[in-house]
Motif scaffolding. Sequence first.
Motif, mmCIF file in Angstrom:
data_model
loop_
_atom_site.group_PDB
_atom_site.id
_atom_site.type_symbol
_atom_site.label_atom_id
_atom_site.label_comp_id
_atom_site.label_asym_id
_atom_site.label_seq_id
_atom_site.Cartn_x
_atom_site.Cartn_y
_atom_site.Cartn_z
ATOM 1 N N LEU A 73 1.097 -1.320 0.002
ATOM 2 C CA LEU A 73 0.000 0.044 -0.291
ATOM 3 C C LEU A 73 0.406 1.199 0.323
ATOM 4 C CD1 LEU A 73 -2.518 -1.230 2.625
ATOM 5 C CD2 LEU A 73 -2.544 -1.014 0.456
ATOM 6 N N PRO A 74 0.548 2.470 -0.209
ATOM 7 C CA PRO A 74 1.158 3.737 -0.190
ATOM 8 C C PRO A 74 1.923 3.834 1.236
ATOM 9 C CG PRO A 74 -0.998 4.426 -1.284
ATOM 10 C CD PRO A 74 -1.430 2.474 -0.636
ATOM 11 N N ASP A 75 1.097 3.367 1.909
ATOM 12 C CA ASP A 75 2.189 3.692 3.428
ATOM 13 C C ASP A 75 3.297 2.527 3.563
ATOM 14 O OD1 ASP A 75 0.309 5.844 4.072
ATOM 15 O OD2 ASP A 75 -1.076 4.317 5.884
ATOM 16 N N ASP A 76 3.239 1.536 2.342
ATOM 17 C CA ASP A 76 3.935 0.509 2.955
ATOM 18 C C ASP A 76 5.365 1.003 2.222
ATOM 19 O OD1 ASP A 76 2.974 -1.471 4.513
ATOM 20 O OD2 ASP A 76 1.735 -2.167 1.925
ATOM 21 N N LEU A 82 11.232 4.850 4.027
ATOM 22 C CA LEU A 82 12.411 5.330 6.253
ATOM 23 C C LEU A 82 12.538 4.231 6.664
ATOM 24 C CD1 LEU A 82 8.881 6.720 7.444
ATOM 25 C CD2 LEU A 82 10.919 7.957 7.070
ATOM 26 N N LYS A 83 12.341 3.668 6.639
ATOM 27 C CA LYS A 83 13.748 2.020 6.763
ATOM 28 C C LYS A 83 14.537 1.805 6.735
ATOM 29 C CE LYS A 83 10.269 -1.048 8.702
ATOM 30 N NZ LYS A 83 9.337 -2.672 7.906
ATOM 31 N N LEU A 84 14.620 2.061 4.984
ATOM 32 C CA LEU A 84 16.086 2.240 4.207
ATOM 33 C C LEU A 84 16.798 3.496 4.509
ATOM 34 C CD1 LEU A 84 14.773 1.605 0.625
ATOM 35 C CD2 LEU A 84 16.605 0.104 2.010
ATOM 36 N N GLN A 85 16.417 4.660 4.771
ATOM 37 C CA GLN A 85 17.099 5.578 5.549
ATOM 38 C C GLN A 85 17.658 5.982 7.186
ATOM 39 O OE1 GLN A 85 13.859 8.303 4.115
ATOM 40 N NE2 GLN A 85 14.734 9.439 3.052
ATOM 41 N N ASP A 100 2.410 7.034 -5.139
ATOM 42 C CA ASP A 100 4.061 6.369 -4.558
ATOM 43 C C ASP A 100 3.853 8.009 -3.591
ATOM 44 O OD1 ASP A 100 4.628 4.523 -6.343
ATOM 45 O OD2 ASP A 100 4.374 5.318 -8.530
ATOM 46 N N ALA A 101 3.546 8.557 -3.904
ATOM 47 C CA ALA A 101 3.450 10.055 -3.238
ATOM 48 C C ALA A 101 3.824 9.760 -2.173
ATOM 49 C CB ALA A 101 2.403 10.770 -3.384
#
Length: 206
Positions: A73-76, A82-85, A100-101
């Motif tokens: 989903l968009p939130d996923d 965020l996890k990668l960052q 994708d926004a």
Amino acid sequence: GREGERSVYVAGGTRRLGVLGIQAARRENMKKAVNRVRFSGMDDIILLTGDVEQHAEIVATRMAMDRYQAEVLPDDKAETVLKLQSKGTHVVMVGDGVNDAPALAYADVGVAMGGTRTDIAMEAADITITGDDPLMIPAVIRLAQKTMHTVRQNFATVIGVNSLGIVLASVGVLPVFWGAVLHNSCTVAVVLNSSRLLLHDIQRDR
């Protein structure tokens, strides 16, 4: 249906009339674009899609992506960014729609592309590519790298020349007039060096 197709059953009343196999169209040159992006230094290319597992796996394999996440989903998508960052990874996100926004907004660099892109995706992204050609993605990356190289050149030139001018002027070797000439010449050189970017043909890089 064939591999990668969704099956849609067509019925008339209680009688099955047939089966349609539907396959989402992939943008031409996508695999070539992925390879060029990888060559530019990006070493972990992930497909994030709301599609089902089977189709996501087929696309990721055909496009030579490192891994994929299906039925997101968009939130996923935003959470993945965020996890990668949080691990210290710089993230470039490419997307073209409302879904994708959020991820485009959180990414270090968000790229909205394609004729089907939406206003909200464009608003969330840092860069908008108006065409549908995936080869524009590595071309934009190369332009950004060239721009940063020019910025570093300019910074080194200004610091080096001005520092030398200050040292020479402080010991009386360089008169004030020639110090001003040196400073202004350095400024002109930086502007001329930067203007070379205006001659860069991004279409040729595709």
